[in-house]
Design a protein around this motif. Structure first.
Motif, PDB file in Angstrom:
ATOM      1  N   SER A  52      48.436  -4.380 -69.471  1.00 45.87           N
ATOM      2  CA  SER A  52      48.706  -4.182 -70.894  1.00 45.87           C
ATOM      3  C   SER A  52      47.487  -3.594 -71.600  1.00 45.87           C
ATOM      4  CB  SER A  52      49.103  -5.512 -71.544  1.00 45.87           C
ATOM      5  OG  SER A  52      49.268  -5.361 -72.934  1.00 45.87           O
ATOM      6  N   THR A  53      46.294  -4.108 -71.268  1.00 44.55           N
ATOM      7  CA  THR A  53      45.065  -3.605 -71.884  1.00 44.55           C
ATOM      8  C   THR A  53      44.856  -2.138 -71.569  1.00 44.55           C
ATOM      9  OG1 THR A  53      43.995  -5.776 -71.822  1.00 44.55           O
ATOM     10  CG2 THR A  53      42.552  -3.847 -71.934  1.00 44.55           C
ATOM     11  N   LYS A  54      45.044  -1.766 -70.311  1.00 44.38           N
ATOM     12  CA  LYS A  54      44.862  -0.367 -69.928  1.00 44.38           C
ATOM     13  C   LYS A  54      45.874   0.527 -70.636  1.00 44.38           C
ATOM     14  CE  LYS A  54      43.809   2.405 -65.841  1.00 44.38           C
ATOM     15  NZ  LYS A  54      43.577   2.373 -64.377  1.00 44.38           N
ATOM     16  N   ALA A  55      47.110   0.053 -70.739  1.00 41.94           N
ATOM     17  CA  ALA A  55      48.149   0.819 -71.433  1.00 41.94           C
ATOM     18  C   ALA A  55      47.792   0.996 -72.910  1.00 41.94           C
ATOM     19  CB  ALA A  55      49.496   0.117 -71.292  1.00 41.94           C
TER      20      ALA A  55
ATOM     21  N   ASP B 281      46.603 -10.455 -76.279  1.00 44.43           N
ATOM     22  CA  ASP B 281      46.892 -10.698 -74.871  1.00 44.43           C
ATOM     23  C   ASP B 281      45.784 -11.490 -74.191  1.00 44.43           C
ATOM     24  OD1 ASP B 281      49.313  -9.446 -75.036  1.00 44.43           O
ATOM     25  OD2 ASP B 281      48.684  -7.575 -74.088  1.00 44.43           O
ATOM     26  N   HIS B 282      44.538 -11.195 -74.556  1.00 43.11           N
ATOM     27  CA  HIS B 282      43.420 -11.924 -73.950  1.00 43.11           C
ATOM     28  C   HIS B 282      43.304 -13.324 -74.534  1.00 43.11           C
ATOM     29  CE1 HIS B 282      41.281  -8.895 -71.423  1.00 43.11           C
ATOM     30  NE2 HIS B 282      42.091  -8.101 -72.089  1.00 43.11           N
ATOM     31  N   GLU B 283      43.612 -13.460 -75.822  1.00 38.38           N
ATOM     32  CA  GLU B 283      43.544 -14.779 -76.443  1.00 38.38           C
ATOM     33  C   GLU B 283      44.599 -15.723 -75.872  1.00 38.38           C
ATOM     34  OE1 GLU B 283      43.834 -16.809 -80.918  1.00 38.38           O
ATOM     35  OE2 GLU B 283      43.846 -14.629 -80.677  1.00 38.38           O
ATOM     36  N   THR B 284      45.786 -15.190 -75.613  1.00 38.49           N
ATOM     37  CA  THR B 284      46.880 -16.016 -75.084  1.00 38.49           C
ATOM     38  C   THR B 284      46.908 -16.035 -73.560  1.00 38.49           C
ATOM     39  OG1 THR B 284      48.423 -14.133 -75.181  1.00 38.49           O
ATOM     40  CG2 THR B 284      48.285 -15.555 -77.132  1.00 38.49           C
ATOM     41  N   ARG B 285      45.962 -15.299 -72.949  1.00 34.12           N
ATOM     42  CA  ARG B 285      45.891 -15.196 -71.486  1.00 34.12           C
ATOM     43  C   ARG B 285      47.221 -14.703 -70.904  1.00 34.12           C
ATOM     44  NH1 ARG B 285      42.339 -20.572 -69.757  1.00 34.12           N
ATOM     45  NH2 ARG B 285      40.575 -20.135 -71.137  1.00 34.12           N
ATOM     46  N   HIS B 286      47.701 -13.640 -71.460  1.00 36.96           N
ATOM     47  CA  HIS B 286      48.947 -13.025 -70.988  1.00 36.96           C
ATOM     48  C   HIS B 286      48.828 -12.735 -69.488  1.00 36.96           C
ATOM     49  CE1 HIS B 286      52.172 -10.103 -70.475  1.00 36.96           C
ATOM     50  NE2 HIS B 286      52.631 -10.441 -71.674  1.00 36.96           N
ATOM     51  N   PRO B 287      49.828 -13.081 -68.703  1.00 37.09           N
ATOM     52  CA  PRO B 287      49.723 -12.912 -67.246  1.00 37.09           C
ATOM     53  C   PRO B 287      49.539 -11.460 -66.802  1.00 37.09           C
ATOM     54  CG  PRO B 287      51.973 -13.481 -67.904  1.00 37.09           C
ATOM     55  CD  PRO B 287      51.105 -13.710 -69.100  1.00 37.09           C
TER      56      PRO B 287
END
Length: 308
Positions: A157-160, A146-152
């Protein structure tokens, strides 16, 4: 990937989202992939290529490609090449307080608080050979992706995923109560080495004598040097010079000050010795390092460098 020096005392993430992701970190110098340090945040390290021997307090664990390591807050940790000649890893560093609830609900009371206060200790080595390990690795890979693709929605998502990781590890956590005497002895060693490293970090700009550092931890100079080398894999002088060079790298990157002034600023009183030491740790002179950094910043495509 551009090689970066290990940076102590850095702020991980942003106060409103205290998470930092470091992708594809390679060895810093020689056989060292992660210099000996600690921080208040927790950390999850995923080995992507090769393998490495990681130290967490007094424990040494070989982590292979596809496996992960959990580093608790305040835990002394380092990483070294072991059997493989190369290792690449990614890391997620986060403030565990971000998992706290607005109120004292059952999640915080039963799960998060005991982990924060180290009454419950998550497993250190995550192999993925069991279902819970596979779940942890999948969630960790999701954070990195998610961080690599810069997910909006990477923040939520990270916290989940972090909640998911602790939920998967929970049945396999151990209690801190009733630890055997050798563990307490180990903790004493860890606190001593933290005190010594902290003293170096605080006084690195000054002329440092080994006896003064040894006195801080209540050891003779000879015993301290052997103890420090055993714990950190560097002599006190090597560690002190390496830390000074890290500070010099920051000044070279962030200012146009003369090299000689930077050498004096970080505790070297001899320019030739500073240049030789800098070249030992970075494989180039300070002037070349500055030029490469400037060229990197001017590059039309700049990825997020894995600065640790």
């Amino acid at each position: 990937m551009r090689r970066e020096t290990l940076r102590e005392n850095r702020i991980h993430g942003h106060p409103s989202f205290p998470v930092s992701v470091y992708a594809d970190v390679e060895q810093l110098n020689g056989n060292c992939i992660l210099d000996c340090h600690w921080h208040d945040e927790m950390e999850l390290i995923l080995v992507r290529k090769g393998s490495a021997l990681f130290q967490t307090d007094m424990l040494h664990t070989e982590v292979k490609a596809g496996e992960a390591l959990f580093v608790n807050s305040g835990m002394l940790h380092a990483g070294y090449l072991h059997h493989d000649a190369h290792c690449v890893f990614s890391a997620v560093v986060f403030d565990p307080k971000m998992l706290l609830s607005r109120g004292m609900d059952v999640i915080q009371q039963r799960f998060i608080e005991p982990i924060l206060h180290k009454k419950l200790l998550p497993p250190v080595h995550i192999k993925g050979t069991e279902s819970w390990g596979k779940e942890v690795l999948t969630a960790l890979q999701k954070i990195l992706q998610d961080h690599e693709t810069r997910h909006p929605a990477k923040e939520i998502s990270t916290k989940a995923q972090l909640y998911s990781i602790f939920a998967s590890m929970y049945p396999y956590m151990t209690t801190a109560a009733g630890e055997p005497p050798e563990v307490s002895a180990g903790l004493s060693k860890v606190e001593r080495i933290k005190t010594a490293i902290g003293y170096i970090h605080e006084h690195y700009q000054e002329p440092l004598r080994l006896k003064a550092i040894a006195d801080e931890v209540g050891m003779s100079e000879g015993h301290f040097c052997r103890f420090f080398k055993q714990m950190v894999q560097k002599s006190p002088i090597e560690y002190m010079n390496h830390y000074r060079i890290q500070k010099a790298c920051l000044l070279l990157e962030q200012s146009d000050r003369k090299v000689v002034d930077i050498a004096m600023e970080v505790g070297f009183d001899n320019l030739s010795y500073f240049i030789a030491t800098f070249k030992k740790w970075n494989g180039m002179t300070p002037s070349r390092y500055r030029k490469e950094h400037e060229a990197f910043l001017q590059s039309p495509v700049i990825s997020s460098p894995a600065q640790r």
